[in-house]
Motif scaffolding. Structure first.
Motif, PDB file in Angstrom:
ATOM      1  N   SER A  25      -4.714  -5.259   3.316  1.00 32.03           N
ATOM      2  CA  SER A  25      -4.927  -6.615   3.815  1.00 32.03           C
ATOM      3  C   SER A  25      -5.341  -6.556   5.279  1.00 32.03           C
ATOM      4  O   SER A  25      -5.161  -5.539   5.951  1.00 32.03           O
ATOM      5  CB  SER A  25      -3.649  -7.453   3.660  1.00 32.03           C
ATOM      6  OG  SER A  25      -2.592  -6.891   4.403  1.00 32.03           O
ATOM      7  N   ARG A  27      -8.398  -6.703   6.442  1.00 33.36           N
ATOM      8  CA  ARG A  27      -9.831  -6.449   6.496  1.00 33.36           C
ATOM      9  C   ARG A  27     -10.282  -5.982   5.119  1.00 33.36           C
ATOM     10  O   ARG A  27      -9.446  -5.649   4.274  1.00 33.36           O
ATOM     11  CB  ARG A  27     -10.173  -5.428   7.568  1.00 33.36           C
ATOM     12  CG  ARG A  27      -9.754  -4.000   7.243  1.00 33.36           C
ATOM     13  CD  ARG A  27     -10.238  -3.042   8.325  1.00 33.36           C
ATOM     14  NE  ARG A  27     -11.645  -3.197   8.548  1.00 33.36           N
ATOM     15  CZ  ARG A  27     -12.203  -3.088   9.746  1.00 33.36           C
ATOM     16  NH1 ARG A  27     -11.462  -2.824  10.805  1.00 33.36           N
ATOM     17  NH2 ARG A  27     -13.500  -3.240   9.903  1.00 33.36           N
ATOM     18  N   THR A  28     -11.583  -5.929   4.924  1.00 30.93           N
ATOM     19  CA  THR A  28     -12.123  -5.435   3.663  1.00 30.93           C
ATOM     20  C   THR A  28     -12.346  -3.938   3.767  1.00 30.93           C
ATOM     21  O   THR A  28     -12.965  -3.460   4.720  1.00 30.93           O
ATOM     22  CB  THR A  28     -13.459  -6.128   3.345  1.00 30.93           C
ATOM     23  OG1 THR A  28     -13.234  -7.530   3.222  1.00 30.93           O
ATOM     24  CG2 THR A  28     -14.040  -5.591   2.048  1.00 30.93           C
ATOM     25  N   PHE A  29     -11.835  -3.204   2.767  1.00 31.15           N
ATOM     26  CA  PHE A  29     -11.931  -1.745   2.793  1.00 31.15           C
ATOM     27  C   PHE A  29     -12.964  -1.206   1.807  1.00 31.15           C
ATOM     28  O   PHE A  29     -12.982  -0.013   1.538  1.00 31.15           O
ATOM     29  CB  PHE A  29     -10.559  -1.139   2.495  1.00 31.15           C
ATOM     30  CG  PHE A  29      -9.623  -1.179   3.662  1.00 31.15           C
ATOM     31  CD1 PHE A  29      -8.787  -2.260   3.860  1.00 31.15           C
ATOM     32  CD2 PHE A  29      -9.596  -0.150   4.581  1.00 31.15           C
ATOM     33  CE1 PHE A  29      -7.934  -2.314   4.942  1.00 31.15           C
ATOM     34  CE2 PHE A  29      -8.744  -0.185   5.670  1.00 31.15           C
ATOM     35  CZ  PHE A  29      -7.920  -1.271   5.849  1.00 31.15           C
ATOM     36  N   SER A  30     -13.812  -2.072   1.304  1.00 35.79           N
ATOM     37  CA  SER A  30     -14.781  -1.616   0.309  1.00 35.79           C
ATOM     38  C   SER A  30     -15.718  -0.540   0.872  1.00 35.79           C
ATOM     39  O   SER A  30     -16.227   0.292   0.135  1.00 35.79           O
ATOM     40  CB  SER A  30     -15.595  -2.789  -0.221  1.00 35.79           C
ATOM     41  OG  SER A  30     -16.258  -3.447   0.839  1.00 35.79           O
ATOM     42  N   ARG A  71     -10.127   2.620  -7.639  1.00 32.99           N
ATOM     43  CA  ARG A  71     -10.054   1.520  -6.677  1.00 32.99           C
ATOM     44  C   ARG A  71     -10.662   0.268  -7.270  1.00 32.99           C
ATOM     45  O   ARG A  71     -11.588   0.330  -8.082  1.00 32.99           O
ATOM     46  CB  ARG A  71     -10.721   1.903  -5.358  1.00 32.99           C
ATOM     47  CG  ARG A  71     -12.158   2.347  -5.478  1.00 32.99           C
ATOM     48  CD  ARG A  71     -12.615   3.057  -4.203  1.00 32.99           C
ATOM     49  NE  ARG A  71     -12.621   2.185  -3.045  1.00 32.99           N
ATOM     50  CZ  ARG A  71     -12.776   2.622  -1.794  1.00 32.99           C
ATOM     51  NH1 ARG A  71     -12.956   3.908  -1.563  1.00 32.99           N
ATOM     52  NH2 ARG A  71     -12.783   1.767  -0.784  1.00 32.99           N
ATOM     53  N   ASN A  73     -12.269  -2.803  -5.572  1.00 33.78           N
ATOM     54  CA  ASN A  73     -12.693  -3.352  -4.286  1.00 33.78           C
ATOM     55  C   ASN A  73     -12.501  -4.865  -4.220  1.00 33.78           C
ATOM     56  O   ASN A  73     -12.261  -5.423  -3.149  1.00 33.78           O
ATOM     57  CB  ASN A  73     -14.152  -2.989  -4.019  1.00 33.78           C
ATOM     58  CG  ASN A  73     -14.324  -1.516  -3.710  1.00 33.78           C
ATOM     59  OD1 ASN A  73     -13.426  -0.873  -3.150  1.00 33.78           O
ATOM     60  ND2 ASN A  73     -15.467  -0.960  -4.075  1.00 33.78           N
ATOM     61  N   LYS A  75     -10.044  -6.464  -5.305  1.00 25.96           N
ATOM     62  CA  LYS A  75      -8.634  -6.698  -4.974  1.00 25.96           C
ATOM     63  C   LYS A  75      -8.206  -5.952  -3.721  1.00 25.96           C
ATOM     64  O   LYS A  75      -7.035  -6.028  -3.325  1.00 25.96           O
ATOM     65  CB  LYS A  75      -7.743  -6.265  -6.145  1.00 25.96           C
ATOM     66  CG  LYS A  75      -7.935  -7.087  -7.404  1.00 25.96           C
ATOM     67  CD  LYS A  75      -6.972  -6.629  -8.499  1.00 25.96           C
ATOM     68  CE  LYS A  75      -7.126  -7.482  -9.744  1.00 25.96           C
ATOM     69  NZ  LYS A  75      -6.190  -7.048 -10.827  1.00 25.96           N
ATOM     70  N   ASN A  76      -9.148  -5.195  -3.122  1.00 24.82           N
ATOM     71  CA  ASN A  76      -8.820  -4.410  -1.923  1.00 24.82           C
ATOM     72  C   ASN A  76      -7.629  -3.483  -2.202  1.00 24.82           C
ATOM     73  O   ASN A  76      -6.715  -3.342  -1.378  1.00 24.82           O
ATOM     74  CB  ASN A  76      -8.485  -5.334  -0.739  1.00 24.82           C
ATOM     75  CG  ASN A  76      -9.258  -4.997   0.514  1.00 24.82           C
ATOM     76  OD1 ASN A  76     -10.250  -4.262   0.481  1.00 24.82           O
ATOM     77  ND2 ASN A  76      -8.801  -5.518   1.628  1.00 24.82           N
ATOM     78  N   THR A  77      -7.667  -2.849  -3.368  1.00 25.51           N
ATOM     79  CA  THR A  77      -6.542  -2.044  -3.830  1.00 25.51           C
ATOM     80  C   THR A  77      -7.023  -0.686  -4.323  1.00 25.51           C
ATOM     81  O   THR A  77      -8.079  -0.590  -4.953  1.00 25.51           O
ATOM     82  CB  THR A  77      -5.791  -2.771  -4.964  1.00 25.51           C
ATOM     83  OG1 THR A  77      -5.284  -4.010  -4.467  1.00 25.51           O
ATOM     84  CG2 THR A  77      -4.622  -1.939  -5.480  1.00 25.51           C
TER      85      THR A  77
END
Length: 123
Positions: A25, A27-30, A71, A73, A75-77
Motif C-alpha cells: 500500500s 504506492r503502485t508496485f506493478s 503477483r 498487480n 491487488k498490489n499483492t
C-alpha cells in the motif's frame, strides 16, 4: 506511507504447504520487482526469490522447484507458495520490493521491507 504487510505464516509439518501473501500500500508496485527473503535464528537474512514486473521469476537454489512466486498487480499483492516444506525452511519471511536494476540477491537492493511473518516447519 508505503507499507508491505505479510500474512499466511504459521506452523506446518514437514512435507506440507503454506502460502504467504504480501499486500502493498502507499504506492503502485506493478513496475517494481517484488519478492521474498528469509532469516532463520542465528543466521543471516537470505534471498528466497523474486518476481519482475513482466512475470519472470528467479529463485534461490535451496527453494527452486518447491516455492513459487506470483503477483496480482491489480491487488498490489505478491504471493509465495511453499510446497514440500522442510524443517530448514523455518524462518521469518520478509516481503521486499525494489525498482533498482542491480543484484537481486543482495539485501541492500531493496528499499521496501515488510515486518516479517514466522514460518515454522516441524519434523
Amino acid at each position: 506511507q508505503v507499507q508491505l504487510v505479510e500474512s499466511g505464516g504459521g506452523l506446518v509439518q514437514a512435507g506440507g504447504s503454506l502460502r504467504l501473501s504480501c499486500a502493498a500500500s502507499g504506492r503502485t508496485f506493478s513496475g517494481y520487482a517484488m519478492g521474498w527473503f528469509r532469516q532463520a535464528p542465528g543466521k543471516q537474512r537470505e534471498f528466497v526469490g523474486i518476481s519482475w514486473p513482466g512475470g519472470r521469476t528467479f529463485y534461490a537454489e535451496s527453494v527452486k522447484g518447491r516455492f513459487t512466486i506470483s503477483r496480482d498487480n491489480a491487488k498490489n499483492t505478491v504471493y509465495l507458495q511453499m510446497n514440500s516444506l522442510k524443517p530448514e525452511d523455518t524462518a521469518v519471511y520478509y516481503c521486499v520490493a525494489s525498482n533498482r536494476d542491480t543484484i537481486v540477491t543482495m539485501v541492500s537492493t531493496y528499499d521496501y521491507w515488510g515486518q516479517g511473518t514466522q514460518v515454522t516447519v516441524s519434523s
